[in-house]
Design a protein around this motif. Structure first.
Motif, PDB file in Angstrom:
ATOM      1  N   GLU A  12      21.617 -40.526   4.989  1.00 51.27           N
ATOM      2  CA  GLU A  12      22.953 -39.760   4.815  1.00 51.27           C
ATOM      3  C   GLU A  12      22.643 -38.967   3.504  1.00 51.27           C
ATOM      4  OE1 GLU A  12      26.346 -42.390   4.334  1.00 51.27           O
ATOM      5  OE2 GLU A  12      27.219 -41.253   3.368  1.00 51.27           O
ATOM      6  N   PRO A  13      23.141 -37.818   3.562  1.00 51.49           N
ATOM      7  CA  PRO A  13      22.881 -36.918   2.339  1.00 51.49           C
ATOM      8  C   PRO A  13      24.057 -37.268   1.155  1.00 51.49           C
ATOM      9  CG  PRO A  13      23.964 -35.650   4.008  1.00 51.49           C
ATOM     10  CD  PRO A  13      23.726 -36.934   4.622  1.00 51.49           C
ATOM     11  N   ARG A  14      23.321 -37.222  -0.034  1.00 47.02           N
ATOM     12  CA  ARG A  14      24.267 -37.549  -1.076  1.00 47.02           C
ATOM     13  C   ARG A  14      25.435 -36.489  -1.199  1.00 47.02           C
ATOM     14  NH1 ARG A  14      25.221 -38.482  -6.869  1.00 47.02           N
ATOM     15  NH2 ARG A  14      24.000 -36.321  -7.351  1.00 47.02           N
ATOM     16  N   ALA A  15      26.412 -36.980  -1.444  1.00 50.51           N
ATOM     17  CA  ALA A  15      27.634 -36.102  -1.658  1.00 50.51           C
ATOM     18  C   ALA A  15      27.923 -35.561  -3.089  1.00 50.51           C
ATOM     19  CB  ALA A  15      28.834 -36.643  -0.982  1.00 50.51           C
ATOM     20  N   SER A  16      26.817 -34.718  -3.501  1.00 50.44           N
ATOM     21  CA  SER A  16      26.682 -34.378  -4.906  1.00 50.44           C
ATOM     22  C   SER A  16      27.730 -32.921  -4.734  1.00 50.44           C
ATOM     23  CB  SER A  16      25.402 -33.897  -5.359  1.00 50.44           C
ATOM     24  OG  SER A  16      25.083 -32.701  -4.502  1.00 50.44           O
ATOM     25  N   ALA A  17      28.037 -32.745  -5.999  1.00 51.94           N
ATOM     26  CA  ALA A  17      29.092 -31.649  -6.069  1.00 51.94           C
ATOM     27  C   ALA A  17      28.407 -30.307  -5.682  1.00 51.94           C
ATOM     28  CB  ALA A  17      29.560 -31.286  -7.519  1.00 51.94           C
ATOM     29  N   SER A  18      27.189 -30.122  -5.901  1.00 57.37           N
ATOM     30  CA  SER A  18      26.532 -28.872  -5.493  1.00 57.37           C
ATOM     31  C   SER A  18      26.378 -29.001  -3.984  1.00 57.37           C
ATOM     32  CB  SER A  18      24.789 -28.726  -6.012  1.00 57.37           C
ATOM     33  OG  SER A  18      24.919 -28.934  -7.486  1.00 57.37           O
ATOM     34  N   TYR A  19      26.304 -30.061  -3.273  1.00 59.93           N
ATOM     35  CA  TYR A  19      26.127 -30.282  -1.977  1.00 59.93           C
ATOM     36  C   TYR A  19      27.505 -29.762  -1.312  1.00 59.93           C
ATOM     37  CZ  TYR A  19      24.517 -31.636   2.556  1.00 59.93           C
ATOM     38  OH  TYR A  19      24.207 -31.793   4.004  1.00 59.93           O
ATOM     39  N   LEU A  20      28.594 -30.468  -1.944  1.00 57.33           N
ATOM     40  CA  LEU A  20      29.856 -30.386  -1.237  1.00 57.33           C
ATOM     41  C   LEU A  20      30.390 -28.839  -1.583  1.00 57.33           C
ATOM     42  CD1 LEU A  20      31.458 -33.738  -2.486  1.00 57.33           C
ATOM     43  CD2 LEU A  20      30.603 -32.965  -0.259  1.00 57.33           C
ATOM     44  N   TYR A  21      30.260 -28.434  -2.772  1.00 56.80           N
ATOM     45  CA  TYR A  21      30.778 -27.181  -3.203  1.00 56.80           C
ATOM     46  C   TYR A  21      30.087 -25.942  -3.539  1.00 56.80           C
ATOM     47  CZ  TYR A  21      34.375 -31.008  -4.168  1.00 56.80           C
ATOM     48  OH  TYR A  21      34.981 -31.834  -4.119  1.00 56.80           O
ATOM     49  N   GLY A  22      28.591 -26.104  -3.082  1.00 58.48           N
ATOM     50  CA  GLY A  22      27.767 -24.993  -3.662  1.00 58.48           C
ATOM     51  C   GLY A  22      27.767 -23.736  -2.424  1.00 58.48           C
ATOM     52  N   SER A  23      28.498 -23.960  -1.324  1.00 60.91           N
ATOM     53  CA  SER A  23      28.683 -22.526  -0.622  1.00 60.91           C
ATOM     54  C   SER A  23      29.739 -21.859  -1.159  1.00 60.91           C
ATOM     55  CB  SER A  23      29.160 -23.465   0.719  1.00 60.91           C
ATOM     56  OG  SER A  23      30.383 -23.788   0.613  1.00 60.91           O
ATOM     57  N   HIS A  24      30.460 -22.097  -2.188  1.00 60.76           N
ATOM     58  CA  HIS A  24      31.313 -21.165  -2.830  1.00 60.76           C
ATOM     59  C   HIS A  24      30.710 -20.500  -3.915  1.00 60.76           C
ATOM     60  CE1 HIS A  24      35.131 -22.724  -1.213  1.00 60.76           C
ATOM     61  NE2 HIS A  24      34.668 -23.924  -1.247  1.00 60.76           N
ATOM     62  N   LEU A  25      29.475 -20.995  -4.390  1.00 57.61           N
ATOM     63  CA  LEU A  25      28.802 -20.347  -5.583  1.00 57.61           C
ATOM     64  C   LEU A  25      28.429 -18.881  -5.507  1.00 57.61           C
ATOM     65  CD1 LEU A  25      26.296 -22.930  -6.752  1.00 57.61           C
ATOM     66  CD2 LEU A  25      28.600 -22.079  -7.929  1.00 57.61           C
ATOM     67  N   PRO A  26      28.161 -18.247  -4.525  1.00 58.24           N
ATOM     68  CA  PRO A  26      27.837 -16.804  -4.205  1.00 58.24           C
ATOM     69  C   PRO A  26      28.890 -15.917  -4.647  1.00 58.24           C
ATOM     70  CG  PRO A  26      26.835 -17.897  -2.234  1.00 58.24           C
ATOM     71  CD  PRO A  26      27.593 -18.922  -3.165  1.00 58.24           C
ATOM     72  N   LYS A  27      30.187 -16.554  -4.280  1.00 59.92           N
ATOM     73  CA  LYS A  27      31.410 -15.704  -4.910  1.00 59.92           C
ATOM     74  C   LYS A  27      32.109 -16.266  -6.122  1.00 59.92           C
ATOM     75  CE  LYS A  27      32.748 -13.988  -0.205  1.00 59.92           C
ATOM     76  NZ  LYS A  27      33.791 -14.006   0.737  1.00 59.92           N
ATOM     77  N   ASN A  28      31.538 -17.472  -6.676  1.00 62.86           N
ATOM     78  CA  ASN A  28      32.088 -18.036  -7.853  1.00 62.86           C
ATOM     79  C   ASN A  28      31.203 -18.609  -8.673  1.00 62.86           C
ATOM     80  OD1 ASN A  28      35.357 -18.353  -6.878  1.00 62.86           O
ATOM     81  ND2 ASN A  28      34.055 -18.800  -5.041  1.00 62.86           N
ATOM     82  N   GLU A  29      30.454 -17.546  -9.187  1.00 61.35           N
ATOM     83  CA  GLU A  29      29.056 -17.970  -9.997  1.00 61.35           C
ATOM     84  C   GLU A  29      29.221 -18.714 -11.175  1.00 61.35           C
ATOM     85  OE1 GLU A  29      26.859 -14.586 -11.029  1.00 61.35           O
ATOM     86  OE2 GLU A  29      26.522 -14.069  -9.214  1.00 61.35           O
ATOM     87  N   GLU A  30      30.756 -18.503 -11.644  1.00 60.49           N
ATOM     88  CA  GLU A  30      31.112 -19.347 -12.881  1.00 60.49           C
ATOM     89  C   GLU A  30      31.297 -20.847 -12.717  1.00 60.49           C
ATOM     90  OE1 GLU A  30      32.888 -17.269 -11.118  1.00 60.49           O
ATOM     91  OE2 GLU A  30      34.732 -17.660 -10.964  1.00 60.49           O
ATOM     92  N   TRP A  31      31.266 -21.451 -11.329  1.00 62.47           N
ATOM     93  CA  TRP A  31      31.388 -22.639 -11.136  1.00 62.47           C
ATOM     94  C   TRP A  31      29.962 -23.359 -11.494  1.00 62.47           C
ATOM     95  CZ3 TRP A  31      34.289 -23.506  -5.854  1.00 62.47           C
ATOM     96  CH2 TRP A  31      35.583 -22.866  -5.945  1.00 62.47           C
ATOM     97  N   GLN A  32      29.083 -22.791 -11.542  1.00 66.44           N
ATOM     98  CA  GLN A  32      27.760 -23.218 -11.280  1.00 66.44           C
ATOM     99  C   GLN A  32      27.711 -24.573 -12.565  1.00 66.44           C
ATOM    100  OE1 GLN A  32      24.695 -22.981  -9.491  1.00 66.44           O
ATOM    101  NE2 GLN A  32      23.889 -24.567 -10.808  1.00 66.44           N
ATOM    102  N   PRO A  33      27.918 -24.015 -13.933  1.00 62.15           N
ATOM    103  CA  PRO A  33      27.885 -25.192 -14.918  1.00 62.15           C
ATOM    104  C   PRO A  33      28.528 -26.507 -14.641  1.00 62.15           C
ATOM    105  CG  PRO A  33      28.717 -23.273 -15.510  1.00 62.15           C
ATOM    106  CD  PRO A  33      28.236 -22.764 -14.596  1.00 62.15           C
ATOM    107  N   PHE A  34      29.509 -26.356 -13.828  1.00 58.13           N
ATOM    108  CA  PHE A  34      30.340 -27.609 -13.455  1.00 58.13           C
ATOM    109  C   PHE A  34      29.935 -28.380 -12.413  1.00 58.13           C
ATOM    110  CE2 PHE A  34      32.930 -23.907 -15.400  1.00 58.13           C
ATOM    111  CZ  PHE A  34      33.631 -24.707 -16.748  1.00 58.13           C
ATOM    112  N   LEU A  35      28.999 -27.865 -11.647  1.00 61.01           N
ATOM    113  CA  LEU A  35      28.640 -28.513 -10.550  1.00 61.01           C
ATOM    114  C   LEU A  35      27.307 -29.286 -10.923  1.00 61.01           C
ATOM    115  CD1 LEU A  35      29.114 -25.931  -7.452  1.00 61.01           C
ATOM    116  CD2 LEU A  35      30.764 -27.811  -8.533  1.00 61.01           C
ATOM    117  N   VAL A  36      26.885 -28.992 -11.625  1.00 62.55           N
ATOM    118  CA  VAL A  36      25.464 -29.517 -12.278  1.00 62.55           C
ATOM    119  C   VAL A  36      25.652 -31.150 -12.709  1.00 62.55           C
ATOM    120  CG1 VAL A  36      23.365 -29.554 -13.867  1.00 62.55           C
ATOM    121  CG2 VAL A  36      24.261 -27.516 -12.708  1.00 62.55           C
ATOM    122  N   GLY A  37      24.919 -31.999 -12.391  1.00 61.94           N
ATOM    123  CA  GLY A  37      24.728 -33.407 -12.751  1.00 61.94           C
ATOM    124  C   GLY A  37      25.767 -34.229 -11.957  1.00 61.94           C
ATOM    125  N   TRP A  38      26.556 -33.934 -11.200  1.00 60.91           N
ATOM    126  CA  TRP A  38      27.555 -34.704 -10.416  1.00 60.91           C
ATOM    127  C   TRP A  38      27.063 -35.084  -8.569  1.00 60.91           C
ATOM    128  CZ3 TRP A  38      30.871 -37.129 -13.151  1.00 60.91           C
ATOM    129  CH2 TRP A  38      31.086 -36.583 -14.375  1.00 60.91           C
TER     130      TRP A  38
END
Ligand SMILES: [Zn+2]
Length: 167
Positions: free
Chosen positions: A141-167
């Motif tokens: 089962e993949p770990r539901a990290s923030a990057s895994y869950l919300y990473g698909s939004h990053l191309p259009k919302n680069e400013e989210w990057q620092p908030f997804l790291v580490g969760w």
């Protein structure tokens, strides 16, 4: 108003992605504060507000650890759209039950892998051992990290990057 906004818990853990409309309701009611704007201004009849991109709740929400929903799409994604037997990227990928269904194999993260049509056919209704085939890696089962869950939004919302790291 439907643009996605990243909603953080009071401890900065990403909680959800909501619409701009809902985010504004959080801000106006005072339940959340804006962390990142950068998208201009929203005008209502009487007032205008900075358009939020990331907001943070003023209080903690408790919830169970998020999990990745088991779907065909998520299995392909976990396996990088690569056949787990031969390692090719092919069109028309399929899902293979490692232990065949009719022999009690379940629909679980550890019994399902991405397979190309050729390998799926070759393996047929056999076990790995019977088919003399091997997996490239043990499926989990993949770990539901923030990057895994919300990473698909990053191309259009680069400013989210620092908030997804580490969760
Ligand atoms: Zn294959």
């Amino acid at each position: 108003m439907n643009m996605p906004v990243l909603l953080l818990n009071a401890n900065y853990e990403p909680l959800n992605v909501c619409t701009t409309r809902r985010a504004l309701r959080f801000l106006i009611s005072g339940k959340a504060k804006m962390l990142v704007n950068g998208r201009g201004v929203v005008h209502t009849v009487r007032l205008s507000y900075p358009r939020p991109s990331v907001i943070r709740l003023g209080y903690m929400i408790k919830r169970p650890r998020p999990r990745v929903k088991l779907t065909k799409h998520e299995i392909f994604r976990r396996d990088d759209h690569i056949c787990q037997y031969c390692g090719t990227h092919s069109k028309g990928l399929t899902i293979d039950h490692i232990m065949p269904r009719y022999r009690g194999g379940e629909y679980t993260w550890s019994n399902l892998v991405t397979s190309c049509p050729d390998c799926n056919r070759r393996k047929g209704g056999r076990t790995l051992r019977e088919a003399r085939m091997a997996l490239r890696k043990q499926p989990r089962e993949p770990r539901a990290s923030a990057s895994y869950l919300y990473g698909s939004h990053l191309p259009k919302n680069e400013e989210w990057q620092p908030f997804l790291v580490g969760w």
